[in-house]
Write a protein that holds these residues in place. Structure first.
Motif, PDB file in Angstrom:
ATOM      1  N   ALA A  24       0.829  -1.206   0.000  1.00  0.00           N
ATOM      2  CA  ALA A  24       0.000   0.000   0.000  1.00  0.00           C
ATOM      3  C   ALA A  24       0.862   1.254   0.000  1.00  0.00           C
ATOM      4  CB  ALA A  24      -0.925  -0.010   1.218  1.00  0.00           C
ATOM      5  N   PHE A  25       1.921   1.244   0.807  1.00  0.00           N
ATOM      6  CA  PHE A  25       2.822   2.391   0.862  1.00  0.00           C
ATOM      7  C   PHE A  25       3.494   2.632  -0.492  1.00  0.00           C
ATOM      8  CE2 PHE A  25       7.122   4.062   1.387  1.00  0.00           C
ATOM      9  CZ  PHE A  25       6.868   5.251   2.041  1.00  0.00           C
ATOM     10  N   VAL A  26       4.005   1.571  -1.097  1.00  0.00           N
ATOM     11  CA  VAL A  26       4.687   1.691  -2.386  1.00  0.00           C
ATOM     12  C   VAL A  26       3.719   2.171  -3.463  1.00  0.00           C
ATOM     13  CG1 VAL A  26       5.856   0.405  -4.214  1.00  0.00           C
ATOM     14  CG2 VAL A  26       6.452  -0.001  -1.817  1.00  0.00           C
ATOM     15  N   ALA A  27       2.501   1.628  -3.457  1.00  0.00           N
ATOM     16  CA  ALA A  27       1.516   2.016  -4.461  1.00  0.00           C
ATOM     17  C   ALA A  27       1.187   3.503  -4.376  1.00  0.00           C
ATOM     18  CB  ALA A  27       0.246   1.186  -4.290  1.00  0.00           C
ATOM     19  N   LEU A  28       1.081   4.006  -3.156  1.00  0.00           N
ATOM     20  CA  LEU A  28       0.742   5.418  -2.977  1.00  0.00           C
ATOM     21  C   LEU A  28       1.940   6.332  -3.204  1.00  0.00           C
ATOM     22  CD1 LEU A  28      -1.442   5.042   0.232  1.00  0.00           C
ATOM     23  CD2 LEU A  28      -2.271   5.828  -1.974  1.00  0.00           C
ATOM     24  N   ALA A  29       3.093   5.952  -2.613  1.00  0.00           N
ATOM     25  CA  ALA A  29       4.253   6.848  -2.610  1.00  0.00           C
ATOM     26  C   ALA A  29       5.001   6.861  -3.932  1.00  0.00           C
ATOM     27  CB  ALA A  29       5.205   6.463  -1.484  1.00  0.00           C
ATOM     28  N   LEU A  30       5.087   5.717  -4.605  1.00  0.00           N
ATOM     29  CA  LEU A  30       5.924   5.623  -5.803  1.00  0.00           C
ATOM     30  C   LEU A  30       5.137   5.549  -7.108  1.00  0.00           C
ATOM     31  CD1 LEU A  30       8.724   3.157  -4.609  1.00  0.00           C
ATOM     32  CD2 LEU A  30       8.699   5.667  -4.566  1.00  0.00           C
ATOM     33  N   PHE A  31       3.927   5.025  -7.055  1.00  0.00           N
ATOM     34  CA  PHE A  31       3.168   4.854  -8.292  1.00  0.00           C
ATOM     35  C   PHE A  31       1.954   5.764  -8.395  1.00  0.00           C
ATOM     36  CE2 PHE A  31       5.451   0.869  -7.728  1.00  0.00           C
ATOM     37  CZ  PHE A  31       5.971   0.651  -9.005  1.00  0.00           C
ATOM     38  N   GLY A  32       1.646   6.478  -7.317  1.00  0.00           N
ATOM     39  CA  GLY A  32       0.520   7.407  -7.352  1.00  0.00           C
ATOM     40  C   GLY A  32      -0.817   6.734  -7.570  1.00  0.00           C
ATOM     41  N   VAL A  33      -0.977   5.509  -7.082  1.00  0.00           N
ATOM     42  CA  VAL A  33      -2.242   4.795  -7.235  1.00  0.00           C
ATOM     43  C   VAL A  33      -3.315   5.506  -6.408  1.00  0.00           C
ATOM     44  CG1 VAL A  33      -3.433   2.598  -6.886  1.00  0.00           C
ATOM     45  CG2 VAL A  33      -1.031   2.628  -7.607  1.00  0.00           C
ATOM     46  N   PRO A  34      -4.499   5.742  -6.957  1.00  0.00           N
ATOM     47  CA  PRO A  34      -5.550   6.416  -6.186  1.00  0.00           C
ATOM     48  C   PRO A  34      -5.900   5.639  -4.917  1.00  0.00           C
ATOM     49  CG  PRO A  34      -6.127   6.348  -8.524  1.00  0.00           C
ATOM     50  CD  PRO A  34      -4.905   5.482  -8.353  1.00  0.00           C
ATOM     51  N   PHE A  35      -6.187   6.382  -3.864  1.00  0.00           N
ATOM     52  CA  PHE A  35      -6.481   5.776  -2.568  1.00  0.00           C
ATOM     53  C   PHE A  35      -7.637   4.773  -2.625  1.00  0.00           C
ATOM     54  CE2 PHE A  35      -8.927   5.761   1.359  1.00  0.00           C
ATOM     55  CZ  PHE A  35      -7.968   5.403   2.282  1.00  0.00           C
ATOM     56  N   PRO A  36      -8.772   5.083  -3.288  1.00  0.00           N
ATOM     57  CA  PRO A  36      -9.860   4.088  -3.332  1.00  0.00           C
ATOM     58  C   PRO A  36      -9.425   2.765  -3.947  1.00  0.00           C
ATOM     59  CG  PRO A  36     -10.669   6.235  -4.023  1.00  0.00           C
ATOM     60  CD  PRO A  36      -9.171   6.339  -3.930  1.00  0.00           C
ATOM     61  N   VAL A  37      -8.517   2.812  -4.931  1.00  0.00           N
ATOM     62  CA  VAL A  37      -8.032   1.579  -5.548  1.00  0.00           C
ATOM     63  C   VAL A  37      -7.222   0.768  -4.541  1.00  0.00           C
ATOM     64  CG1 VAL A  37      -6.576   0.624  -7.376  1.00  0.00           C
ATOM     65  CG2 VAL A  37      -8.041   2.593  -7.851  1.00  0.00           C
ATOM     66  N   VAL A  38      -6.380   1.459  -3.764  1.00  0.00           N
ATOM     67  CA  VAL A  38      -5.572   0.776  -2.745  1.00  0.00           C
ATOM     68  C   VAL A  38      -6.476   0.091  -1.733  1.00  0.00           C
ATOM     69  CG1 VAL A  38      -3.922   1.116  -0.866  1.00  0.00           C
ATOM     70  CG2 VAL A  38      -3.610   2.325  -3.032  1.00  0.00           C
ATOM     71  N   VAL A  39      -7.507   0.789  -1.272  1.00  0.00           N
ATOM     72  CA  VAL A  39      -8.430   0.222  -0.284  1.00  0.00           C
ATOM     73  C   VAL A  39      -9.169  -0.978  -0.867  1.00  0.00           C
ATOM     74  CG1 VAL A  39     -10.535   0.660   1.027  1.00  0.00           C
ATOM     75  CG2 VAL A  39      -8.704   2.360   1.014  1.00  0.00           C
ATOM     76  N   ALA A  40      -9.644  -0.840  -2.107  1.00  0.00           N
ATOM     77  CA  ALA A  40     -10.389  -1.938  -2.736  1.00  0.00           C
ATOM     78  C   ALA A  40      -9.513  -3.181  -2.907  1.00  0.00           C
ATOM     79  CB  ALA A  40     -10.940  -1.478  -4.089  1.00  0.00           C
ATOM     80  N   VAL A  41      -8.289  -2.979  -3.362  1.00  0.00           N
ATOM     81  CA  VAL A  41      -7.382  -4.112  -3.554  1.00  0.00           C
ATOM     82  C   VAL A  41      -7.029  -4.743  -2.212  1.00  0.00           C
ATOM     83  CG1 VAL A  41      -5.079  -4.778  -4.333  1.00  0.00           C
ATOM     84  CG2 VAL A  41      -6.470  -3.243  -5.727  1.00  0.00           C
ATOM     85  N   ALA A  42      -6.840  -3.923  -1.180  1.00  0.00           N
ATOM     86  CA  ALA A  42      -6.526  -4.460   0.144  1.00  0.00           C
ATOM     87  C   ALA A  42      -7.682  -5.298   0.683  1.00  0.00           C
ATOM     88  CB  ALA A  42      -6.207  -3.318   1.109  1.00  0.00           C
ATOM     89  N   GLY A  43      -8.907  -4.817   0.483  1.00  0.00           N
ATOM     90  CA  GLY A  43     -10.060  -5.595   0.911  1.00  0.00           C
ATOM     91  C   GLY A  43     -10.154  -6.915   0.171  1.00  0.00           C
ATOM     92  N   LEU A  44      -9.902  -6.894  -1.135  1.00  0.00           N
ATOM     93  CA  LEU A  44      -9.911  -8.129  -1.927  1.00  0.00           C
ATOM     94  C   LEU A  44      -8.805  -9.077  -1.472  1.00  0.00           C
ATOM     95  CD1 LEU A  44     -10.964  -9.798  -4.314  1.00  0.00           C
ATOM     96  CD2 LEU A  44      -9.415  -8.491  -5.812  1.00  0.00           C
ATOM     97  N   ALA A  45      -7.631  -8.523  -1.173  1.00  0.00           N
ATOM     98  CA  ALA A  45      -6.518  -9.355  -0.694  1.00  0.00           C
ATOM     99  C   ALA A  45      -6.865 -10.013   0.638  1.00  0.00           C
ATOM    100  CB  ALA A  45      -5.257  -8.503  -0.559  1.00  0.00           C
ATOM    101  N   GLY A  46      -7.515  -9.269   1.525  1.00  0.00           N
ATOM    102  CA  GLY A  46      -7.922  -9.853   2.803  1.00  0.00           C
ATOM    103  C   GLY A  46      -8.908 -10.990   2.610  1.00  0.00           C
ATOM    104  N   TRP A  47      -9.860 -10.800   1.691  1.00  0.00           N
ATOM    105  CA  TRP A  47     -10.841 -11.855   1.413  1.00  0.00           C
ATOM    106  C   TRP A  47     -10.166 -13.094   0.832  1.00  0.00           C
ATOM    107  CZ3 TRP A  47     -12.483 -14.026  -3.310  1.00  0.00           C
ATOM    108  CH2 TRP A  47     -13.614 -14.832  -3.228  1.00  0.00           C
TER     109      TRP A  47
END
Length: 452
Positions: free
Chosen positions: A155-178
């Motif tokens: 999540a840190f790398v996606a936000l800090a280095l790739f500029g991935v939008p926050f909602p995308v990070v949250v959605a992917v994290a939720g999917l990863a948890g599932w």
């Protein structure tokens, strides 16, 4: 175990005092604010268990608006019902609103306030230490398995280095948890109770459910009342001051931004700045930056900067009102339409979220989001450090990488010294936050008042 919706878990007066004291410490953006609530509510007072706290936070992270204030509303609702949520959410923003209103007046009257600037220069390093403490605290409690550590780093790398939008990070994290729940369910096995930290059991244990029964009738009533409360002030200014007045424009514009502030204030401030500066002409680009600095160093959510924007815009175009009356009306109306939706989101959704507390798949998805939050807070900490310790940053792009890098030649040695002092007071001396903020504020003022 269930929490009765008709009684207070703790005495209401005691809750009001606690929320008032918390409201005076809500510096440092969402990271610092969440850390204050966690330390006070989970660790010191033992009113709510850590996993229950995380469960509420996970839901708030999915909503538009300031997640820390929504978390306060949610926990206030758990402790004292609707009135508890109203008090917790209102007190959470009240000190920041008053402080920023006063600073807006100071800005209009003087604009060049060396002592005030120095005061903020001292507070900012203290806030940096608070955010660093929040990263460590949340990481210790949330990253209970190497897979969660990997999720936080991603999540840190996606936000800090790739500029991935926050909602995308949250959605992917939720999917990863599932997915982790499906493929490696042992990852989510935890000890029962309240975290095993040796302290007394919290009043709201981790396995407790709220007794409120979600229903379409109840949701319809809440929605109707919430929409009336939200929109009546906007309709009133349109009726009495005109649909083309600055107040109607601000009421409609900031009501819209309240619905799209996913990922915290930084995610929407670029849009607010562009519209407020280039389209509406309420303030200059430099004033937008100064307003953001004021909001970062006052208690409460960072999105409170919109109050400063509205204050200046209405002061300069008050219509039939005097400039000061117009500025006050614009600031209060904007604050109203920005934060009222937060109450609506929580009172509508919290009863339903409570019923999902023991749904293993959904809890796993929310746990994945919790792990990613560590990376999100770490990214905010880096951002804040860059803008506290350096005078200028620039964008560095190479292939898919796109990040902000500080200009090393603009290193602020005074800020570095105060930051080191704040870190020592926070991690080694373990002093209370208000004491640290006060000392750092005095150090900041001393940099301009003492002869060198």
């Amino acid at each position: 175990m269930t929490i009765e919706a008709t009684r207070d878990v703790i005495p209401f007066r005691q809750a009001v005092l606690a929320w008032f004291l918390i409201s005076l410490q809500t510096f440092g953006g969402p990271a610092g604010q969440i850390a204050v609530m966690q330390r006070t509510l989970v660790e010191e007072k033992r009113w709510i268990g850590q996993q229950r706290f995380n469960h509420a936070l996970n839901y708030c992270m999915l909503l538009p608006g300031p997640e820390a204030q929504q978390l306060a509303i949610y926990v206030g609702w758990l402790l004292n019902g609707t009135r508890g949520g109203l008090v917790a959410g209102t007190l959470f923003v009240l000190p920041g609103m008053v402080a920023l209103l006063l600073l807006s007046v100071v800005y209009i009257l003087w604009q060049d306030t060396t002592v005030v600037t120095a005061l903020f220069a001292g507070i900012a390093p203290a806030v940096l230490a608070i955010v660093a403490q929040a990263v460590i605290r949340v990481a210790k409690r949330s990253l209970t398995h190497p897979l969660f550590v990997a999720l936080a780093v991603a999540a840190f790398v996606a936000l800090a280095l790739f500029g991935v939008p926050f909602p995308v990070v949250v959605a992917v994290a939720g999917l990863a948890g599932w997915l982790m729940h499906r493929l490696a369910p042992h990852v989510f096995k935890r000890s029962n109770g309240h975290g095993g930290d040796g302290g007394p059991a919290p009043l709201i244990p981790d396995d407790a459910l709220h007794h409120a029964r979600p229903s379409w009738r109840s949701a319809g009533r809440i929605l109707a009342i919430g929409l009336v409360v939200w929109w009546v002030p906007v309709a009133a200014v349109a009726l009495f001051l005109g649909t083309d007045s600055v107040f109607t424009t601000q009421g409609l514009f900031f009501s819209g931004t309240a619905l799209v502030t996913f990922g915290g204030a930084y995610a929407v401030l670029a849009f607010v700045a562009q519209r407020a500066v280039e389209v509406y002409g309420w303030l200059t680009p430099g004033e937008m930056v100064r307003g953001l600095a004021l909001a970062e160093t006052t208690p409460g959510p960072l999105i409170m900067v919109v109050q400063f924007v509205a204050f200046l815009g209405a002061y300069r175009d008050p219509g039939a009102l005097t400039p000061w009356a117009g500025a006050l009306l614009g600031a209060l109306l904007t604050t109203w339409v920005t934060f009222v939706p937060c109450f609506l989101f929580i009172f509508l959704g919290a009863p339903h979220v409570e019923k999902l507390r023991h749904n293993a798949a959904i809890s796993a998805a929310l746990t994945g989001i919790t792990a990613s939050v560590v990376g999100v807070i770490a990214n905010l900490a880096v951002y804040f450090a860059q803008h506290t310790l350096f005078g200028r940053t620039f964008t560095w792009a190479w292939g898919p990488f796109d990040t902000q890098v500080p200009d090393l030649g603009t290193l602020n040695l005074v800020a570095v010294v105060i930051t080191v002092a704040a870190l020592v007071m926070t991690f080694m001396l373990k002093w209370p936050m208000l004491r640290i903020l006060g000392i750092c504020a005095l150090l900041g003022i001393g940099t301009v008042l003492l002869p060198w």
